[in-house]
Design a protein around this motif. Structure first.
Motif, PDB file in Angstrom:
ATOM      1  N   ARG A   1       0.839  -1.133  -0.035  1.00  0.00           N
ATOM      2  CA  ARG A   1       0.058   0.138   0.208  1.00  0.00           C
ATOM      3  C   ARG A   1       1.034   1.191  -0.172  1.00  0.00           C
ATOM      4  NH1 ARG A   1      -4.915  -1.920   1.367  1.00  0.00           N
ATOM      5  NH2 ARG A   1      -5.031  -3.453   2.837  1.00  0.00           N
TER       6      ARG A   1
ATOM      7  N   LEU B   1       1.085   4.316  -2.724  1.00  0.00           N
ATOM      8  CA  LEU B   1       1.145   5.626  -2.509  1.00  0.00           C
ATOM      9  C   LEU B   1       2.484   6.564  -2.599  1.00  0.00           C
ATOM     10  CD1 LEU B   1      -0.660   5.567   1.113  1.00  0.00           C
ATOM     11  CD2 LEU B   1      -1.594   6.251  -1.312  1.00  0.00           C
TER      12      LEU B   1
ATOM     13  N   ALA C   1      -4.559  14.233  -5.187  1.00  0.00           N
ATOM     14  CA  ALA C   1      -5.707  12.945  -5.146  1.00  0.00           C
ATOM     15  C   ALA C   1      -6.817  12.943  -6.235  1.00  0.00           C
ATOM     16  CB  ALA C   1      -6.551  13.085  -3.791  1.00  0.00           C
TER      17      ALA C   1
ATOM     18  N   ILE D   1      -4.790  11.756  -9.252  1.00  0.00           N
ATOM     19  CA  ILE D   1      -4.628  10.260  -9.015  1.00  0.00           C
ATOM     20  C   ILE D   1      -5.769   9.414  -9.777  1.00  0.00           C
ATOM     21  CG2 ILE D   1      -4.785   8.356  -7.385  1.00  0.00           C
ATOM     22  CD1 ILE D   1      -2.710   9.940  -5.822  1.00  0.00           C
ATOM     23  N   VAL D   2      -7.073  10.213  -9.267  1.00  0.00           N
ATOM     24  CA  VAL D   2      -8.168   9.404  -9.791  1.00  0.00           C
ATOM     25  C   VAL D   2      -8.210   9.479 -11.212  1.00  0.00           C
ATOM     26  CG1 VAL D   2     -10.627   9.775 -10.057  1.00  0.00           C
ATOM     27  CG2 VAL D   2      -9.323  10.018  -7.544  1.00  0.00           C
TER      28      VAL D   2
ATOM     29  N   GLU E   1     -12.637   3.495  -8.221  1.00  0.00           N
ATOM     30  CA  GLU E   1     -12.529   4.562  -7.723  1.00  0.00           C
ATOM     31  C   GLU E   1     -12.678   4.895  -6.270  1.00  0.00           C
ATOM     32  OE1 GLU E   1     -14.141   7.572  -9.910  1.00  0.00           O
ATOM     33  OE2 GLU E   1     -14.137   6.413 -11.686  1.00  0.00           O
TER      34      GLU E   1
ATOM     35  N   LEU F   1      -9.854   3.523  -4.284  1.00  0.00           N
ATOM     36  CA  LEU F   1      -8.520   4.472  -4.309  1.00  0.00           C
ATOM     37  C   LEU F   1      -8.736   5.539  -3.534  1.00  0.00           C
ATOM     38  CD1 LEU F   1      -6.047   4.536  -6.157  1.00  0.00           C
ATOM     39  CD2 LEU F   1      -7.092   5.678  -7.744  1.00  0.00           C
ATOM     40  N   LEU F   2     -10.042   6.173  -3.527  1.00  0.00           N
ATOM     41  CA  LEU F   2     -10.191   7.024  -2.477  1.00  0.00           C
ATOM     42  C   LEU F   2      -9.904   6.781  -0.956  1.00  0.00           C
ATOM     43  CD1 LEU F   2     -12.993   9.317  -4.149  1.00  0.00           C
ATOM     44  CD2 LEU F   2     -10.890   9.965  -3.949  1.00  0.00           C
TER      45      LEU F   2
ATOM     46  N   LEU G   1      -8.344   4.449  -0.018  1.00  0.00           N
ATOM     47  CA  LEU G   1      -6.685   4.091   0.210  1.00  0.00           C
ATOM     48  C   LEU G   1      -5.995   5.528   0.484  1.00  0.00           C
ATOM     49  CD1 LEU G   1      -4.943   1.844   0.086  1.00  0.00           C
ATOM     50  CD2 LEU G   1      -4.470   2.296  -2.209  1.00  0.00           C
ATOM     51  N   VAL G   2      -6.375   6.575  -0.073  1.00  0.00           N
ATOM     52  CA  VAL G   2      -5.964   7.771   0.119  1.00  0.00           C
ATOM     53  C   VAL G   2      -6.184   8.501   1.541  1.00  0.00           C
ATOM     54  CG1 VAL G   2      -5.533  10.129  -0.977  1.00  0.00           C
ATOM     55  CG2 VAL G   2      -5.576   8.329  -2.467  1.00  0.00           C
TER      56      VAL G   2
END
Lengths: 153, 153
Positions: A127, A131, A139, A142-143, B4, B7-8, B10-11
DNA sequence: GCAAATTCATTCGTATGCAAATGATATCAA
DNA sequence: TTGATATCATTTGCATACGAATGAATTTGC
């Protein structure tokens, strides 16, 4: 002239001037560099396993016992490549191999307890690797990036 | 739950559930697949040269005679890798090697006439390779993607 | 039910890709 | 100036990556 202008020109005009070809703007060249950077980040955080070896263990954790070929399909490796990866994982006691009882062509691959321990232990590090690889982007970026990258892959 | 959303999550969250780790959503895994796809497109259009070999010739065309090490820096290859690439190009008569007269450590690399002909001939094909690699994206998406990819590489 | 086609795995050959060690040369610094 | 550093290149060892050829086992088509 910016890189974007060159890119637009490349898309829009019919015939481009050969002097305009810049290696460092080609998607293949930059993809190769981005992949290299990721592998370097991976190696710095997980020293004792390569990304393909990690992928094999992570996928086996997801799907359980599978044939070597099927595993290769799931992690995007051809038969010759996956064989080498599995051989090395087997030599280290991370996976065990057996013959499929009905279809004797198939070589079944499964995690050993040691392999399962290893992948569970490494997932938090993975993970962080994700990152760190994405750290140059916001952010939102990234999406967007992941959506477009997935379309290319 | 969509990719998505994962992913969010994760952030944003501090500690994620190990069961949420999905290999096929990790940037490293998708980068590797995108690179594989590009190499495959390249091989289909340029059968007699690999992407690294092409990169070496294209860069030599840009900068002219350089040392082997400097060329490696320009095309993102370490010393061991670039040596192999240049050896194979030399064996095929595409480049010629000579010693730097002042600094005798340096091995100078330059295109031969055959190498120059080859790279001039291949550049139009390389343009097509770039376009085909990016074909899953719209023109706008290409601009966005290249900008973000460059930030990662 | 049987020949043809397909699938699974292995092997070989070639080509990156990188870490580490080594040797030759050049530069820097006391 | 010379001893320590740094740079350039080479070599070795290991790990992907893939095309092509091969063999074994299975499935398909008629």
């Amino acid at each position: 002239m910016s890189g974007e202008d060159n890119l637009l020109k490349l898309v829009e005009v019919e015939e481009a001037d050969d002097h305009d070809y810049l290696l460092q703007e080609q998607v293949g060249f930059i993809l190769r560099k981005a992949h290299q950077r990721h592998v370097s980040i991976f190696a710095a955080r997980i020293a004792d396993l390569t990304p393909p070896q990690f992928a094999a263990l992570a996928k086996l954790r997801d799907v359980g016992e599978t044939s070597q070929n099927q595993l290769g399909t799931l992690i995007a490796m051809d038969a010759a490549t996956v064989k080498g990866v599995i051989d090395r994982l087997k030599a280290r006691g991370m996976v065990e191999l057996s013959r499929h009882e009905v279809d004797k062509r198939r070589l079944l691959v499964n995690l050993t307890p040691e392999g399962r321990d290893a992948i569970e232990r490494l997932i938090p590090l993975a993970r962080e690797i994700t990152l760190e690889t994405l750290a140059p982007l916001t952010a939102k970026e990234i999406v967007t990036f992941m959506k477009l990258l997935a379309k290319l892959a």
